[in-house]
Design an enzyme around this catalytic site. Structure first.
Site, PDB file in Angstrom:
ATOM      1  N   HIS A 191       0.845  -1.197   0.000  1.00  0.00           N
ATOM      2  CA  HIS A 191       0.000   0.000   0.000  1.00  0.00           C
ATOM      3  C   HIS A 191       0.886   1.254   0.000  1.00  0.00           C
ATOM      4  O   HIS A 191       0.529   2.285  -0.556  1.00  0.00           O
ATOM      5  CB  HIS A 191      -0.912   0.034   1.234  1.00  0.00           C
ATOM      6  CG  HIS A 191      -1.976  -1.017   1.214  1.00  0.00           C
ATOM      7  ND1 HIS A 191      -1.747  -2.308   1.615  1.00  0.00           N
ATOM      8  CD2 HIS A 191      -3.272  -0.957   0.823  1.00  0.00           C
ATOM      9  CE1 HIS A 191      -2.868  -3.002   1.483  1.00  0.00           C
ATOM     10  NE2 HIS A 191      -3.807  -2.213   1.001  1.00  0.00           N
ATOM     11  N   ASP A 261      -4.729  -5.703  -8.214  1.00  0.00           N
ATOM     12  CA  ASP A 261      -4.959  -5.102  -6.900  1.00  0.00           C
ATOM     13  C   ASP A 261      -5.138  -3.598  -7.127  1.00  0.00           C
ATOM     14  O   ASP A 261      -5.010  -3.104  -8.254  1.00  0.00           O
ATOM     15  CB  ASP A 261      -3.787  -5.415  -5.957  1.00  0.00           C
ATOM     16  CG  ASP A 261      -4.201  -5.398  -4.479  1.00  0.00           C
ATOM     17  OD1 ASP A 261      -5.270  -4.832  -4.159  1.00  0.00           O
ATOM     18  OD2 ASP A 261      -3.456  -5.932  -3.646  1.00  0.00           O
TER      19      ASP A 261
END
Length: 361
Positions: A191, A261
């Site tokens: 992230h 993702d």
């Protein structure tokens, strides 16, 4: 309808705004992902999902709802599902009266119960797909995976994941194995960083990626990791034709949907040493072999990021930098539910549901 609607986007609040409606009507948008900010209570969620389907019946409504700390809806009757590690721990507890192996059998039954409760509760509110189960192995060093993993042994992970997917199937829901070929070995969080796993292809296939081969007949979708495996490819797995087409589809025999993702994650933005905009990242993921790409948390405020992505992908199509895929669209549509969902009030008094609740760890 477009020949291929590869974008999964997000919406800003608990109801659809005019801007949301405009974006969801675009033929390149194939679905959306819900977050906790889109949740108030069950009645609101059901009304929101109904409104989304009234816009376009073919939109895929997704959510990250695994259990443990990754569960978007936790109140107003939703069961607090355990982290997947609890099932792995149950597997190891062979203290039952029936002796060795009894813990493993109890755990597989509990995993099916988890999958059924998870899927049935979401479906009762109108959600089509949860991005679960996590197939990553727990090497004890990834803070982002940690207790989201069933365990360290790929064989145990595969059997528990298959059991969970059986429960999802009973509820009428598809599944998504993640994060191919494995996110558990690296410490860095994709992230905020670009994790690098320096092991060989042989080592990864023998361990982390093994569940994808063993579950190739059961997985309906897969999400690759934003991790770079430099001994295999300089690009993260979700942008690598070698990983997605040669290994996942070719060697491991996977035939379902490949979702990228979230493209807003740091691990997705810096490819081949340069910072990409979202449209370029989407084109790169799609041409590498993804069927669908996600861009999350960009609808809040007055942001035009989602519009820029839609416009950028339209332009890429016009200029021939990206070609829509009929096969990808067929795979996307196959994830939409075909069996009618049981409504909440009926579900919670059903014997099968009550029995499943009694089996949760």
């Amino acid at each position: 309808m477009s020949q291929h609607a590869p974008l999964i986007i997000d919406i800003s609040g608990t109801t659809l705004s005019d801007t949301d409606r405009q974006r969801l009507a675009h033929p390149l948008v194939g679905g959306l992902i819900l977050f906790a900010r889109n949740w108030q209570d069950r009645a609101q969620l059901a009304a929101l999902c109904q409104d989304i389907k009234a816009q376009r019946e073919d939109l895929l409504i997704c959510v990250d709802h695994e259990g443990g700390r990754v569960q978007r809806f936790k109140t107003d009757g939703f069961t607090h599902l355990p982290p997947m590690r609890a099932l792995g721990e149950m597997w190891l507890r062979d203290d039952g009266p029936t002796g060795p192996g009894s813990g493993a059998l109890r755990a597989t039954n509990a995993a099916t119960a988890c999958g059924y409760v998870l899927g049935a509760e979401l479906r009762a509110c109108g959600v089509d797909l949860s991005f679960t189960p996590v197939l990553d192995l727990d090497f004890g060093q990834s803070s982002v995976i940690a207790d989201r993993s069933f365990g360290r042994d790929p064989r145990v992970v595969s059997v528990l994941a298959k059991s969970l997917m059986h429960g999802l199937l009973q509820s009428g829901m598809a599944n998504c194995g993640k994060h191919f070929p494995g996110h558990g070995f690296v410490k860095a969080d994709s992230h905020t960083d670009i994790p690098v796993d320096r092991r060989s292809l042989k080592a990864i296939l023998a361990d982390d990626a093994a569940p994808y081969g063993w579950l190739s007949t059961t997985l309906t979708s897969v999400m690759p990791a934003h991790v770079v495996y430099p001994k295999v490819d300089s690009r993260p797995a979700g942008f690598s034709a070698r990983w997605l087409q040669k290994v996942l589809r070719g060697q491991l025999g996977f035939g379902g949907v490949i979702f990228s993702d979230d493209l807003s994650m740091a691990g997705a933005r810096r490819i081949d040493g340069r910072e990409l905009d979202y449209a370029d990242a989407a084109v790169m993921a799609l041409t590498a072999g993804c069927d669908m790409v996600l861009l999350c948390n960009q609808s809040v405020g007055q942001s035009t990021v989602l519009d820029d992505l839609i416009d950028g992908l339209s332009e890429a199509q016009l200029k021939g930098r990206w070609q829509p895929s009929g096969a990808s669209e067929e795979r996307r549509l196959a994830l939409l539910l075909t069996t009618p969902a049981v409504d909440w009030d009926t579900l919670v008094v059903q014997a099968a549901y009550m029995h499943a609740l009694s089996l949760l760890p």
